[in-house]
Write an enzyme that holds these catalytic residues in place. Structure first.
Site, PDB file in Angstrom:
ATOM      1  N   PHE A  97      -1.936   8.334  11.615  1.00 20.71           N
ATOM      2  CA  PHE A  97      -2.296   9.271  11.308  1.00 20.71           C
ATOM      3  C   PHE A  97      -3.769   9.872  11.845  1.00 20.71           C
ATOM      4  O   PHE A  97      -4.036  11.270  11.728  1.00 20.71           O
ATOM      5  CB  PHE A  97      -2.812   9.177   9.613  1.00 20.71           C
ATOM      6  CG  PHE A  97      -3.784   8.138   9.131  1.00 20.71           C
ATOM      7  CD1 PHE A  97      -4.926   8.338   9.668  1.00 20.71           C
ATOM      8  CD2 PHE A  97      -2.871   6.777   8.723  1.00 20.71           C
ATOM      9  CE1 PHE A  97      -5.754   7.044   9.421  1.00 20.71           C
ATOM     10  CE2 PHE A  97      -3.813   5.850   8.508  1.00 20.71           C
ATOM     11  CZ  PHE A  97      -5.193   5.869   8.667  1.00 20.71           C
ATOM     12  N   HIS A 105      -4.365  15.958  -4.023  1.00 20.85           N
ATOM     13  CA  HIS A 105      -4.704  16.547  -2.810  1.00 20.85           C
ATOM     14  C   HIS A 105      -4.261  17.678  -2.267  1.00 20.85           C
ATOM     15  O   HIS A 105      -4.897  18.268  -1.241  1.00 20.85           O
ATOM     16  CB  HIS A 105      -3.642  15.292  -1.915  1.00 20.85           C
ATOM     17  CG  HIS A 105      -4.268  13.849  -2.187  1.00 20.85           C
ATOM     18  ND1 HIS A 105      -4.378  13.357  -3.074  1.00 20.85           N
ATOM     19  CD2 HIS A 105      -4.540  12.961  -0.656  1.00 20.85           C
ATOM     20  CE1 HIS A 105      -4.914  12.050  -2.586  1.00 20.85           C
ATOM     21  NE2 HIS A 105      -4.847  11.904  -1.232  1.00 20.85           N
ATOM     22  N   TYR A 154       0.734  -1.231   0.009  1.00 23.33           N
ATOM     23  CA  TYR A 154      -0.057  -0.011  -0.115  1.00 23.33           C
ATOM     24  C   TYR A 154       0.850   1.244   0.013  1.00 23.33           C
ATOM     25  O   TYR A 154       1.948   1.345   0.795  1.00 23.33           O
ATOM     26  CB  TYR A 154      -0.956   0.223   1.248  1.00 23.33           C
ATOM     27  CG  TYR A 154      -1.723   1.274   1.561  1.00 23.33           C
ATOM     28  CD1 TYR A 154      -2.652   1.417   0.293  1.00 23.33           C
ATOM     29  CD2 TYR A 154      -1.479   2.334   2.310  1.00 23.33           C
ATOM     30  CE1 TYR A 154      -3.438   2.798   0.486  1.00 23.33           C
ATOM     31  CE2 TYR A 154      -2.179   3.447   2.239  1.00 23.33           C
ATOM     32  CZ  TYR A 154      -3.189   3.679   1.394  1.00 23.33           C
ATOM     33  OH  TYR A 154      -3.762   4.802   1.508  1.00 23.33           O
ATOM     34  N   ARG A 165     -11.557  36.113  44.659  1.00 25.74           N
ATOM     35  CA  ARG A 165     -11.475  35.152  45.620  1.00 25.74           C
ATOM     36  C   ARG A 165     -10.958  33.735  45.099  1.00 25.74           C
ATOM     37  O   ARG A 165     -10.359  33.084  45.609  1.00 25.74           O
ATOM     38  CB  ARG A 165     -12.714  34.899  46.534  1.00 25.74           C
ATOM     39  CG  ARG A 165     -12.354  34.250  47.881  1.00 25.74           C
ATOM     40  CD  ARG A 165     -13.546  34.015  48.697  1.00 25.74           C
ATOM     41  NE  ARG A 165     -14.880  34.541  48.364  1.00 25.74           N
ATOM     42  CZ  ARG A 165     -16.044  33.811  48.852  1.00 25.74           C
ATOM     43  NH1 ARG A 165     -15.789  32.677  49.250  1.00 25.74           N
ATOM     44  NH2 ARG A 165     -17.116  34.479  48.411  1.00 25.74           N
ATOM     45  N   GLU A 225     -12.563   5.824   5.209  1.00 24.08           N
ATOM     46  CA  GLU A 225     -11.914   6.802   6.433  1.00 24.08           C
ATOM     47  C   GLU A 225     -13.288   7.196   7.232  1.00 24.08           C
ATOM     48  O   GLU A 225     -13.927   8.347   7.042  1.00 24.08           O
ATOM     49  CB  GLU A 225     -11.246   8.018   5.726  1.00 24.08           C
ATOM     50  CG  GLU A 225      -9.890   7.235   5.167  1.00 24.08           C
ATOM     51  CD  GLU A 225      -9.214   8.500   4.047  1.00 24.08           C
ATOM     52  OE1 GLU A 225      -9.858   9.586   4.084  1.00 24.08           O
ATOM     53  OE2 GLU A 225      -8.429   8.131   3.353  1.00 24.08           O
ATOM     54  N   TYR A 242     -16.470  35.808  43.690  1.00 27.17           N
ATOM     55  CA  TYR A 242     -15.710  34.764  43.237  1.00 27.17           C
ATOM     56  C   TYR A 242     -14.542  35.114  42.289  1.00 27.17           C
ATOM     57  O   TYR A 242     -13.566  34.418  42.136  1.00 27.17           O
ATOM     58  CB  TYR A 242     -16.488  33.939  42.753  1.00 27.17           C
ATOM     59  CG  TYR A 242     -17.566  33.014  43.704  1.00 27.17           C
ATOM     60  CD1 TYR A 242     -17.456  33.253  45.046  1.00 27.17           C
ATOM     61  CD2 TYR A 242     -18.380  32.208  43.244  1.00 27.17           C
ATOM     62  CE1 TYR A 242     -18.380  32.672  45.933  1.00 27.17           C
ATOM     63  CE2 TYR A 242     -19.371  31.472  43.881  1.00 27.17           C
ATOM     64  CZ  TYR A 242     -19.335  31.661  45.385  1.00 27.17           C
ATOM     65  OH  TYR A 242     -19.875  31.114  46.221  1.00 27.17           O
ATOM     66  N   ASN A 291       1.126  12.483   4.600  1.00 27.25           N
ATOM     67  CA  ASN A 291       0.262  11.495   5.725  1.00 27.25           C
ATOM     68  C   ASN A 291       1.014  11.957   6.992  1.00 27.25           C
ATOM     69  O   ASN A 291       2.065  11.349   7.421  1.00 27.25           O
ATOM     70  CB  ASN A 291       0.384  10.017   5.410  1.00 27.25           C
ATOM     71  CG  ASN A 291      -0.893   9.165   5.766  1.00 27.25           C
ATOM     72  OD1 ASN A 291      -1.389   9.598   6.673  1.00 27.25           O
ATOM     73  ND2 ASN A 291      -1.122   8.164   5.054  1.00 27.25           N
TER      74      ASN A 291
END
Length: 514
Positions: free
Chosen positions: A332, A86, A56, A286, A417, A283, A198
């Site tokens: 990834f 991409h 792959y 404090r 994915e 508050y 990646n």
């Protein structure tokens, strides 16, 4: 040309290294011993290609197309096509500081020898970095798994002499920038494009940017909060160490100690040490150690996660040279980064929210004992009335931004994915949140300094006087209504530069190391 040099040890970078990269341009290098691991990893890939076995990302398609076998004579084209297809980012370009972090982390990750890239890939990345060439990376377009594919593709375009880059703030074609620097464009071999794009480096860089800003905001908010105590003639009794010791929260204990030191020596405090009719402060005065201490603990927790991730190998598949195996996994997936960024968002929002409440206290004469809206002749002058409205608007915005990004997921790549982290957005929104909180703290700083000035001739403590004087060097006392926006912008800028806590480095060193 960058002059300061920094040697980055793959897998062993420190937060100090990362802060240096973030703060200024530097020249970076890797230790000589890293080359053996890089070469062994690249040789493993070449053996796999030579054997002809399908692996792959080496000689197959990507994602849902992983079953498509690519002929050896098209492997370079496969990697080039990967980067071009991409590079689909959108939005404004990332800042130079963030891109420096991205490139340095990518270089050290590849140099650990699990990614299968040739030495020339890392050498080109370092050469581009050291030449001051900043890839133009759009800030939107990643879901934080399968890595930060789109933004890292835009980074890789620059190495190939494609797309645009910034040099000395000027945008130019990457090919021209490389030519000007004498750097040959990179031609990608098997797996190298995938290894470059990646990974979680963009998500991590954005979150680190948020982390470093959160650290400054916590320090500034602690100083301005202490100045508010003096401006409102509040008590330092709630910061007694015995109160915090019995609870045991480390951040709370550390912040209470800093508050005591900041207020030490205040003539304003001495003036109402006895016979003060008030029993307890609100508050927002404090409970500062409890709230800011908890924010500190979240920031430290996030820093731990992000430092691990900055040193990690997060591409896929990974090359293990001892066995010659190439293993596909899921490093990834940026879920740790998403959680860390979401945690930082909580801290940043709360620092601002608490400060907004203190501004509201100071402008309310019934609570602070100061002139209404912190100005003489109220009515004729509106003073800090609408400055507080701005602070309230920004605090409210941050509440919406603080919604966790990590709980969202949208399947991509034809359901291959099918669960993603949204870490890139989780990190990206921290910048806007930090700017909002810095503005709130700037307004608080102005208000607290105004309040302290009304107590003259009584003086605040030496530490707080330094913070007061730092502000007054840029912004004078608000004697009557004037154009207020430039004052707020000046104070915001000082907060972001870390100026509010100048002179308190020793105090905050104990906070971060507690």
């Amino acid at each position: 040309m960058n002059t300061k040099s920094l040697t980055l040890n793959p897998g062993q970078m420190t937060l100090a290294d990362l802060r240096t990269l973030w703060q200024q341009p530097v020249r970076i290098a890797l230790p000589g011993e890293a080359s053996a691991d890089i070469e062994a990893s690249a040789a493993t890939i070449q053996r796999i290609v030579g054997k002809g076995d399908a692996a792959y990302g080496i000689n197959t398609g990507f994602g849902k197309l992983a079953r498509t076998r690519i002929p050896d004579d098209q492997l370079e084209l496969l990697q080039r096509n990967l980067i071009l297809s991409h590079s689909v980012g959108t939005g404004e370009p990332m800042s130079d500081a963030t891109v420096r972090l991205v490139m340095a982390m990518k270089a050290t990750s590849l140099a650990r020898g699990f990614s299968g890239v040739r030495p020339i890939v890392i050498d080109t990345l370092l050469a581009v970095f050291n030449a001051g060439i900043v890839p133009l990376i759009p800030i939107k377009g990643s879901v934080g798994a399968s890595g930060d594919l789109a933004p890292l593709s835009h980074m890789t375009l620059t190495l190939m002499g494609e797309g645009d880059a910034r040099v000395n703030g000027q945008v130019m074609p990457a090919a021209a920038a490389l030519r000007q620097a004498g750097i040959a464009p990179l031609t990608l071999a098997a797996k190298e494009g995938l290894a470059l794009i990646n990974g979680t480096q963009v998500s991590t860089a954005l979150a680190l940017h948020g982390l470093f800003m959160a650290e400054r905001l916590l320090e500034a908010g602690t100083v301005t909060g202490a100045l508010c105590v003096d401006a409102a003639k509040g008590s330092d009794a709630p910061f007694d160490p015995r109160i915090h010791a019995v609870r045991g929260q480390p951040g709370q204990i550390a912040l209470a100690a800093v508050m005591r030191r900041l207020l030490q020596g205040s003539a304003i405090r001495l003036s109402h040490l006895e016979n003060d009719e008030r029993v307890q402060d609100p508050y927002s005065l404090r409970c500062q150690p409890q709230v800011m201490g908890a924010c500190r603990d979240l920031i430290v927790q996030s820093a731990r996660t992000l430092l691990i991730e900055a040193n990690a190998v997060t591409d896929n598949p990974l090359v293990f040279t001892d066995t010659g195996e190439v293993l596909s996994g899921g490093n990834f997936h940026a879920e740790p980064v998403a959680f860390a960024a979401d945690t930082l968002a909580l801290a940043i929002a709360e620092i601002g929210a608490l400060a907004e409440r203190r501004i509201a206290l100071l402008i309310d004469a019934s609570l602070s004992g100061l002139p209404p809206f912190l100005v003489d002749n109220p009515g004729l002058n509106s003073g800090f009335m609408i400055a507080h409205v701005t602070a309230a608007a920004l605090a409210s915005e941050n509440k919406s931004h603080a919604h966790p990004a990590s709980v969202d997921s949208l399947p991509t790549s034809a359901n291959q994915e099918d669960h993603v982290s949204m870490a890139t957005f989780a990190g990206r929104r921290l910048d806007e949140m930090a700017q909002n909180t810095a503005t709130i703290l700037g307004i608080e700083w102005l208000a607290a300094a105004q309040g302290v000035d009304f107590h003259r001739p009584l003086a605040t403590s030496p530490k707080l006087a330094q913070a007061h004087d730092t502000l007054r060097e840029r912004v004078p006392f608000y004697a009557q209504d004037r154009l207020f926006a430039p004052d707020i912008e000046a104070a915001r800028w000082l907060v972001m530069q870390g100026a509010a806590s100048e002179g308190c480095a020793d105090l905050f060193e104990t906070v971060w190391n507690a």
